[in-house]
Design a protein around this motif. Structure first.
Motif, PDB file in Angstrom:
ATOM      1  N   LEU A 149      -1.044  -2.563  -7.462  1.00  0.00           N
ATOM      2  CA  LEU A 149      -2.263  -2.542  -6.656  1.00  0.00           C
ATOM      3  C   LEU A 149      -2.793  -1.126  -6.488  1.00  0.00           C
ATOM      4  O   LEU A 149      -4.014  -0.908  -6.516  1.00  0.00           O
ATOM      5  CB  LEU A 149      -1.994  -3.171  -5.289  1.00  0.00           C
ATOM      6  CG  LEU A 149      -1.718  -4.682  -5.286  1.00  0.00           C
ATOM      7  CD1 LEU A 149      -1.390  -5.155  -3.882  1.00  0.00           C
ATOM      8  CD2 LEU A 149      -2.917  -5.450  -5.839  1.00  0.00           C
ATOM      9  N   ARG A 150      -1.888  -0.165  -6.316  1.00  0.00           N
ATOM     10  CA  ARG A 150      -2.342   1.227  -6.205  1.00  0.00           C
ATOM     11  C   ARG A 150      -3.002   1.696  -7.498  1.00  0.00           C
ATOM     12  O   ARG A 150      -4.029   2.385  -7.471  1.00  0.00           O
ATOM     13  CB  ARG A 150      -1.160   2.133  -5.846  1.00  0.00           C
ATOM     14  CG  ARG A 150      -0.762   2.093  -4.391  1.00  0.00           C
ATOM     15  CD  ARG A 150       0.180   3.233  -4.054  1.00  0.00           C
ATOM     16  NE  ARG A 150       1.462   3.078  -4.719  1.00  0.00           N
ATOM     17  CZ  ARG A 150       2.514   2.489  -4.196  1.00  0.00           C
ATOM     18  NH1 ARG A 150       2.441   1.981  -2.983  1.00  0.00           N
ATOM     19  NH2 ARG A 150       3.650   2.391  -4.866  1.00  0.00           N
ATOM     20  N   GLU A 151      -2.407   1.317  -8.624  1.00  0.00           N
ATOM     21  CA  GLU A 151      -3.006   1.709  -9.903  1.00  0.00           C
ATOM     22  C   GLU A 151      -4.367   1.052 -10.099  1.00  0.00           C
ATOM     23  O   GLU A 151      -5.312   1.685 -10.594  1.00  0.00           O
ATOM     24  CB  GLU A 151      -2.068   1.324 -11.048  1.00  0.00           C
ATOM     25  CG  GLU A 151      -0.851   2.228 -11.172  1.00  0.00           C
ATOM     26  CD  GLU A 151      -0.090   1.973 -12.460  1.00  0.00           C
ATOM     27  OE1 GLU A 151      -0.355   0.919 -13.091  1.00  0.00           O
ATOM     28  OE2 GLU A 151       0.739   2.824 -12.835  1.00  0.00           O
ATOM     29  N   ARG A 152      -4.462  -0.230  -9.727  1.00  0.00           N
ATOM     30  CA  ARG A 152      -5.753  -0.910  -9.855  1.00  0.00           C
ATOM     31  C   ARG A 152      -6.801  -0.277  -8.946  1.00  0.00           C
ATOM     32  O   ARG A 152      -7.971  -0.127  -9.339  1.00  0.00           O
ATOM     33  CB  ARG A 152      -5.585  -2.388  -9.516  1.00  0.00           C
ATOM     34  CG  ARG A 152      -4.810  -3.176 -10.562  1.00  0.00           C
ATOM     35  CD  ARG A 152      -4.579  -4.597 -10.115  1.00  0.00           C
ATOM     36  NE  ARG A 152      -5.830  -5.292  -9.854  1.00  0.00           N
ATOM     37  CZ  ARG A 152      -5.908  -6.526  -9.373  1.00  0.00           C
ATOM     38  NH1 ARG A 152      -4.782  -7.192  -9.104  1.00  0.00           N
ATOM     39  NH2 ARG A 152      -7.075  -7.093  -9.164  1.00  0.00           N
ATOM     40  N   ALA A 153      -6.396   0.072  -7.727  1.00  0.00           N
ATOM     41  CA  ALA A 153      -7.344   0.723  -6.816  1.00  0.00           C
ATOM     42  C   ALA A 153      -7.787   2.074  -7.361  1.00  0.00           C
ATOM     43  O   ALA A 153      -8.962   2.446  -7.270  1.00  0.00           O
ATOM     44  CB  ALA A 153      -6.706   0.890  -5.436  1.00  0.00           C
TER      45      ALA A 153
END
Length: 396
Positions: free
Chosen positions: A171-175
Motif C-alpha cells: 500500500l505504501r508503494e502504491r501510494a
C-alpha cells in the motif's frame, strides 16, 4: 535458502557496523532479558512441582542460558537458531520460552512451508519433553493437544503478521506511485498551460509585428506622403513598438496573457465585461446562479486581469455543472482599484457521479494561470459543498 527468500535491504554500513550500533544490541539485550525472566520462572515452577535433585536444576539452568544466548542468533540465522532451540526444548523445559520465540520469529519472516517445518520441529521437541519430563498434574493427552495448538497458533500469528507487513508495504508503494503519477500529471498540465499561453502570445506578437512592418513599409515606399500621414504612421509604429515590448516582457518573465483584445484568426478574447453574459449563458443552460457583483470602476481593470477573472468563473461554472448538476451556484465578485479582485464560487455537493468525465487537470491549469497573473487560487470542499476562490492584484 534463507538468503534467496528475503535478501537484506541495502544498508549504509557493513554487517559488522550494524551489529556495532548501540540500538541494535540494546533491542536484542532487552528481548533476551525478558525471555530470561520467563525462563527462570519456568525453571522454578517446574522444580517446585517435581522436587527433582539439585543436579537437574543445574542442568536446566545451563540449558536456559544456552537457549537465551541463541536468541541473539535469531536475527541473523532464524531457521538454524529456531531448530537448535527446538532440540534444546526436547532436553529441558527451560528452553520452552526461547523455543516459542524462535518458532514465532521464523513464522513472521519465512514462507509458510519453511515456517511449518520449523513449527513441526518445535512441536516434536516439546512432545519429547512431555514424554521424558512430564508436567506434574497434567494429562499427557492434554499436553499433546496444548503443544499442537500453541505451535499452530504461533504459525498462524506469524504468517498473519508477515502478510499484514507485506500488505502495508504494498500500500505504501502504491501510494508513492500514485503521488508520483499525480505529480507528473500536474507537471504536464502546467507545461500544457504554459505552452498554450506561449502560443497565444506568439500569435499576438506576430499580429503586432506584422502591423509594424506594414506601417514601416509604407514609410519606406511612400516618402512623398504628406507630413501629417508620415507623423501618424510614425506615431502608430512608436505605440506599437511599446506595446510589443511590454507583451514580449510578459512572455519572457511569466508568460502572462497579452494585452491584445483580439487574436488574429480567432474570436475576441473575453473581458471582465463579458462575465454577465457568461452567467446568463449558464442560466439559459439550466443552472440556477446567484450573481453578486460589487466592483468599483470596472473599466480600470487591466484586460489581462479581466480575462483571468473570466476564466476563473468559467471554470467554476463548468465544474459545478459537471459535478453538481442541478444544484444552485453562488458567484460573488468584488474589488476596487489599488486593492484586489476577489472571486468566489460556491455550490452544494453533488451526488458523487459527474455529469461528464474529466481529466482532473482543469483546476491545475487554472491555478497556473492565476499564479502567472500574480494572484492566488484556493479550492476544495467546505461546509458540505465546494468552494473556489481567486484573488487577483488590481493596480491603482
Amino acid at each position: 535458502m534463507e538468503e534467496s527468500y528475503q535478501p537484506a535491504p541495502p544498508m549504509a554500513g557493513t554487517a559488522a557496523d550494524q551489529c556495532g550500533e548501540p540500538g541494535f544490541w540494546r533491542g536484542d539485550l532487552l528481548s533476551v532479558g525478558a525471555i530470561a525472566v520467563l525462563t527462570g520462572t519456568t525453571i522454578l515452577g517446574r522444580h517446585q512441582a517435581s522436587f527433582r535433585t539439585p543436579g537437574w536444576l543445574i542442568f536446566d539452568i545451563a540449558i536456559g542460558l544456552i537457549a537465551c544466548g541463541l536468541i541473539l542468533l535469531l536475527r541473523r540465522r532464524p531457521i538454524h537458531a529456531a531448530l537448535a532451540l527446538a532440540a534444546l526444548a526436547a532436553l529441558s523445559p527451560a528452553a520452552t520460552p526461547p523455543s516459542t520465540v524462535g518458532t514465532l520469529t521464523v513464522a513472521q519472516r519465512r514462507p509458510l512451508r519453511v515456517a511449518a517445518l520449523v513449527a513441526l520441529a518445535g512441536t516434536l521437541g516439546h512432545l519429547v519433553q512431555g514424554f521424558w519430563r512430564p508436567i506434574h498434574g497434567l494429562n499427557l493427552a492434554w499436553y499433546v493437544v496444548l503443544d499442537v495448538a500453541i505451535h499452530a497458533a504461533l504459525l498462524g500469528w506469524g504468517q498473519w503478521t508477515q502478510a499484514r507487513r507485506a500488505l502495508l508495504h504494498s500500500l505504501r508503494e502504491r501510494a508513492l506511485r500514485a503521488e508520483n503519477e499525480q505529480g507528473r500529471r500536474v507537471a504536464e498540465a502546467r507545461t500544457l498551460e504554459r505552452t498554450r499561453m506561449a502560443r497565444e502570445m506568439h500569435d499576438v506578437l506576430a499580429h503586432r509585428l506584422s502591423l509594424l512592418a506594414t506601417y514601416a513599409g509604407a514609410l519606406e515606399y511612400r516618402p512623398d506622403s504628406s507630413p501629417e500621414k508620415l507623423a501618424q504612421a510614425a506615431g502608430v509604429i512608436r505605440a506599437g513598438v511599446h506595446q510589443a515590448l511590454d507583451e514580449l516582457r510578459e512572455v519572457i518573465s511569466v508568460l502572462r496573457d497579452s494585452d491584445i483584445e483580439e487574436l488574429p484568426g480567432g474570436r475576441p478574447q473575453p473581458t471582465f465585461g463579458d462575465l454577465a453574459a457568461l452567467v446568463d449563458e449558464s442560466r439559459d443552460a439550466g443552472t440556477e446562479i446567484r450573481y453578486d457583483e460589487a466592483v468599483t470602476a470596472p473599466e480600470s481593470l487591466p484586460p489581462a486581469t479581466g480575462r483571468t477573472a473570466y476564466r476563473v468563473v468559467q471554470e467554476g461554472l463548468t465544474n459545478a455543472r459537471k459535478h453538481a448538476a442541478g444544484r444552485p451556484v453562488t458567484v460573488v465578485v468584488k474589488g476596487r482599484p489599488g486593492g484586489t479582485l476577489q472571486i468566489e464560487l460556491t455550490n452544494p455537493r453533488g451526488n458523487g457521479v459527474p455529469l461528464t468525465p474529466g481529466s482532473g487537470t482543469g483546476l491545475v491549469g487554472l491555478t497556473e494561470r492565476v499564479q502567472l497573473a500574480g494572484g492566488t487560487l484556493d479550492h476544495g470542499e467546505t461546509g458540505g459543498g465546494f468552494r473556489l476562490h481567486a484573488s487577483l492584484p488590481w493596480p491603482a
